[in-house]
Each structure stands twice: as C-alpha cells, then as structure tokens.
Scaffold this motif. Structure first.
Motif, PDB file in Angstrom:
ATOM      1  N   CYS A  52       6.885  58.957  46.748  1.00 37.62           N
ATOM      2  CA  CYS A  52       6.445  57.500  46.942  1.00 37.62           C
ATOM      3  C   CYS A  52       7.537  56.817  47.451  1.00 37.62           C
ATOM      4  CB  CYS A  52       5.843  56.886  45.748  1.00 37.62           C
ATOM      5  SG  CYS A  52       4.405  57.905  45.079  1.00 37.62           S
ATOM      6  N   THR A  53       7.077  55.750  48.090  1.00 34.13           N
ATOM      7  CA  THR A  53       8.067  54.783  48.600  1.00 34.13           C
ATOM      8  C   THR A  53       7.586  53.208  48.506  1.00 34.13           C
ATOM      9  OG1 THR A  53       8.409  56.394  50.881  1.00 34.13           O
ATOM     10  CG2 THR A  53       9.252  53.872  50.763  1.00 34.13           C
ATOM     11  N   ILE A  54       8.691  52.473  48.013  1.00 38.79           N
ATOM     12  CA  ILE A  54       8.168  50.926  47.765  1.00 38.79           C
ATOM     13  C   ILE A  54       8.979  50.520  49.012  1.00 38.79           C
ATOM     14  CG2 ILE A  54       8.862  49.199  46.347  1.00 38.79           C
ATOM     15  CD1 ILE A  54       7.542  51.198  44.741  1.00 38.79           C
ATOM     16  N   ASP A  55       8.024  49.798  49.827  1.00 34.56           N
ATOM     17  CA  ASP A  55       8.245  48.866  50.995  1.00 34.56           C
ATOM     18  C   ASP A  55       8.569  47.445  50.510  1.00 34.56           C
ATOM     19  OD1 ASP A  55       8.663  48.387  53.627  1.00 34.56           O
ATOM     20  OD2 ASP A  55       6.539  47.611  53.722  1.00 34.56           O
ATOM     21  N   PHE A  56       9.472  46.752  50.926  1.00 38.22           N
ATOM     22  CA  PHE A  56      10.064  45.533  50.231  1.00 38.22           C
ATOM     23  C   PHE A  56      10.422  44.745  51.394  1.00 38.22           C
ATOM     24  CE2 PHE A  56      13.748  43.000  48.604  1.00 38.22           C
ATOM     25  CZ  PHE A  56      13.107  42.555  47.614  1.00 38.22           C
ATOM     26  N   LYS A  57       9.608  43.783  51.876  1.00 40.92           N
ATOM     27  CA  LYS A  57      10.021  42.814  52.919  1.00 40.92           C
ATOM     28  C   LYS A  57       9.749  41.438  52.311  1.00 40.92           C
ATOM     29  CE  LYS A  57       8.512  45.992  56.431  1.00 40.92           C
ATOM     30  NZ  LYS A  57       7.355  46.348  57.290  1.00 40.92           N
ATOM     31  N   GLN A 113       6.753  48.983  41.429  1.00 45.19           N
ATOM     32  CA  GLN A 113       6.251  48.147  42.310  1.00 45.19           C
ATOM     33  C   GLN A 113       5.845  46.782  41.626  1.00 45.19           C
ATOM     34  OE1 GLN A 113       2.319  48.289  43.298  1.00 45.19           O
ATOM     35  NE2 GLN A 113       2.299  46.985  45.356  1.00 45.19           N
ATOM     36  N   GLN A 114       5.078  46.856  40.887  1.00 42.27           N
ATOM     37  CA  GLN A 114       4.424  45.638  39.922  1.00 42.27           C
ATOM     38  C   GLN A 114       5.616  44.842  39.138  1.00 42.27           C
ATOM     39  OE1 GLN A 114       1.232  44.898  39.785  1.00 42.27           O
ATOM     40  NE2 GLN A 114       1.373  46.347  41.732  1.00 42.27           N
ATOM     41  N   GLU A 115       6.473  45.762  38.891  1.00 44.18           N
ATOM     42  CA  GLU A 115       7.869  44.828  38.333  1.00 44.18           C
ATOM     43  C   GLU A 115       8.512  44.095  39.219  1.00 44.18           C
ATOM     44  OE1 GLU A 115      11.900  45.449  35.334  1.00 44.18           O
ATOM     45  OE2 GLU A 115      10.254  47.035  35.280  1.00 44.18           O
ATOM     46  N   ALA A 119       8.925  40.323  39.194  1.00 43.07           N
ATOM     47  CA  ALA A 119      10.612  39.597  39.033  1.00 43.07           C
ATOM     48  C   ALA A 119      10.626  38.647  40.267  1.00 43.07           C
ATOM     49  CB  ALA A 119      11.406  40.743  39.100  1.00 43.07           C
ATOM     50  N   VAL A 120      10.091  38.923  41.315  1.00 40.84           N
ATOM     51  CA  VAL A 120      10.666  38.086  42.555  1.00 40.84           C
ATOM     52  C   VAL A 120       9.877  36.901  42.716  1.00 40.84           C
ATOM     53  CG1 VAL A 120      11.368  39.986  44.253  1.00 40.84           C
ATOM     54  CG2 VAL A 120       9.006  39.298  44.292  1.00 40.84           C
ATOM     55  N   ALA A 133      17.743  38.870  46.109  1.00 40.85           N
ATOM     56  CA  ALA A 133      16.439  39.607  46.482  1.00 40.85           C
ATOM     57  C   ALA A 133      16.941  41.193  46.700  1.00 40.85           C
ATOM     58  CB  ALA A 133      15.530  39.233  47.798  1.00 40.85           C
ATOM     59  N   MET A 134      18.005  41.355  47.228  1.00 42.01           N
ATOM     60  CA  MET A 134      18.287  42.943  47.088  1.00 42.01           C
ATOM     61  C   MET A 134      18.661  43.433  45.730  1.00 42.01           C
ATOM     62  SD  MET A 134      17.275  44.248  49.814  1.00 42.01           S
ATOM     63  CE  MET A 134      17.662  45.983  49.328  1.00 42.01           C
ATOM     64  N   GLY A 135      19.380  42.465  45.216  1.00 37.88           N
ATOM     65  CA  GLY A 135      19.989  42.644  43.893  1.00 37.88           C
ATOM     66  C   GLY A 135      18.698  42.989  42.702  1.00 37.88           C
ATOM     67  N   ILE A 136      17.813  42.226  42.839  1.00 38.56           N
ATOM     68  CA  ILE A 136      16.648  42.491  42.077  1.00 38.56           C
ATOM     69  C   ILE A 136      15.980  43.587  42.225  1.00 38.56           C
ATOM     70  CG2 ILE A 136      14.249  41.474  41.827  1.00 38.56           C
ATOM     71  CD1 ILE A 136      15.342  38.589  42.131  1.00 38.56           C
ATOM     72  N   PHE A 137      15.586  44.072  43.623  1.00 44.83           N
ATOM     73  CA  PHE A 137      15.156  45.353  43.921  1.00 44.83           C
ATOM     74  C   PHE A 137      16.020  46.507  43.508  1.00 44.83           C
ATOM     75  CE2 PHE A 137      14.477  49.134  46.639  1.00 44.83           C
ATOM     76  CZ  PHE A 137      12.966  49.179  46.569  1.00 44.83           C
ATOM     77  N   ASN A 138      17.140  46.534  43.870  1.00 44.80           N
ATOM     78  CA  ASN A 138      18.161  47.656  43.498  1.00 44.80           C
ATOM     79  C   ASN A 138      18.173  47.909  41.967  1.00 44.80           C
ATOM     80  OD1 ASN A 138      18.787  48.166  46.021  1.00 44.80           O
ATOM     81  ND2 ASN A 138      20.536  46.702  46.071  1.00 44.80           N
TER      82      ASN A 138
END
Length: 185
Positions: A52-57, A113-115, A119-120, A133-138
C-alpha cells in the motif's frame, strides 16, 4: 444557455472541492482479486504480500500570519505489487486465513492515512509549513511501519493463530472507534 448551466455546475464543483479539502476512501475488505502481482520466488516462506502507498499532497495559502494547507491524503493498495502465491494454497480455509492476515496490513495503511488526515487538519502551520507537514507525515509513517513489523513478528506471518486473533480484535476495535471519515476536527 447550456454554457451558463455548465459554468454554474463547474463553479459548484470547485466550491465543493475547496470546502472539503481532504478525501478519504472507506475501509474495505480485500479479496483474492486484489492481488494481481507475481509471487516472489524464495520469499522466505512468505505466501502473500500486500503493498500500500500513502499519497500525501497539499496546497498552501497565507491567512492572517499563518498558513492554511489543503491536504489530499490518499491510500492506495498497489494491486500489481501485491501478491498471493496461489500454488501454495491447499484449501479455501487457508486462503481465508491468508486474506484475513493481509487485511491486517491493509488496515494498518488505512489507519495511517486516517491519522495523517486528523493530524494535519488540526495543525496550524507557519511559514515553515513544508518541514512541519513532512515532519507530521514522517512521524506517523514511522509509527505505522513499526506497527506493520510488530504485526508480522507477533503473528509470525499469521502462523501464530492466537496472536492473529488478538490483532484481528485490535483492528476491529480501532476501526469501530475511529472518528467518522471526513469529519472536521
């Protein structure tokens, strides 16, 4: 006349996209047809794999000294990278157990994905929004990568049925008490 209605319709679609900046697909149950990839030879005893992949834009706009980010965080099951070695399956019950285990990996990606979405949506971003944003995702991605590893270790890739059952209950509870999709936080 038709052009006037078309323009009004397009304006309505754009307005809906602006007012609903995040999108989440519903959690679903996997089937054998979701696994279209070729099995890996010598896969260290692994009979199936879910990818699975999470796409974050996101897009940023400045608003009274802070930045408002509109996110699109989508989760995809990569069907052609996900596989089941059907030649090693001996019964319908075994296939059902394999699908249940792989469902766990899919559920972990969905929970991630839901978290990320939650968070954002509750974060107020500064001019350093890219790093924030990248810090949250990472941070969240690292948490769920570890959860995936723990899942496979605890269940011994589904061989430990008691641990698999415990994880199945854990996933069901997490999904049951998850905030409603696309709910504003």
């Amino acid at each position: 006349m038709i052009f006037k209605y078309l323009r009004a319709f397009c304006a309505g679609v754009v307005l809906c996209l602006i007012l609903n900046p995040v999108w989440a697909q519903p959690h679903r149950t996997l089937t054998v047809n979701d696994f279209l990839g070729a099995p890996r030879p010598n896969g260290r005893g692994v009979i199936a794999y879910t990818n699975c992949t999470i796409d974050f834009k996101y897009q940023a706009t400045r608003n009274d000294g802070y930045y408002q980010l509109r996110f699109n965080v989508r989760m995809f099951m990569n069907n052609y990278k996900s596989w089941i070695d059907r030649s090693r399956i001996t019964s319908a019950d075994q296939l059902a157990e394999i699908l249940k285990h792989e469902q766990g990996h899919y559920t972990i990606a969905y929970l991630e994905q839901q978290e990320v979405l939650r968070a954002v949506e509750r974060t107020r971003f500064t001019a350093n929004y890219n790093a924030e944003a990248m810090g949250i995702f990472n941070r969240i991605d690292a948490k769920y990568k570890q959860l995936n590893q723990d899942y496979d270790e605890d269940t011994q890739h589904m061989v430990n049925r008691q641990q698999q059952h415990s994880w199945d209950i854990y996933f069901a509870k997490r999904l049951q008490f998850m905030p409603q999709e696309n709910a504003s936080l």
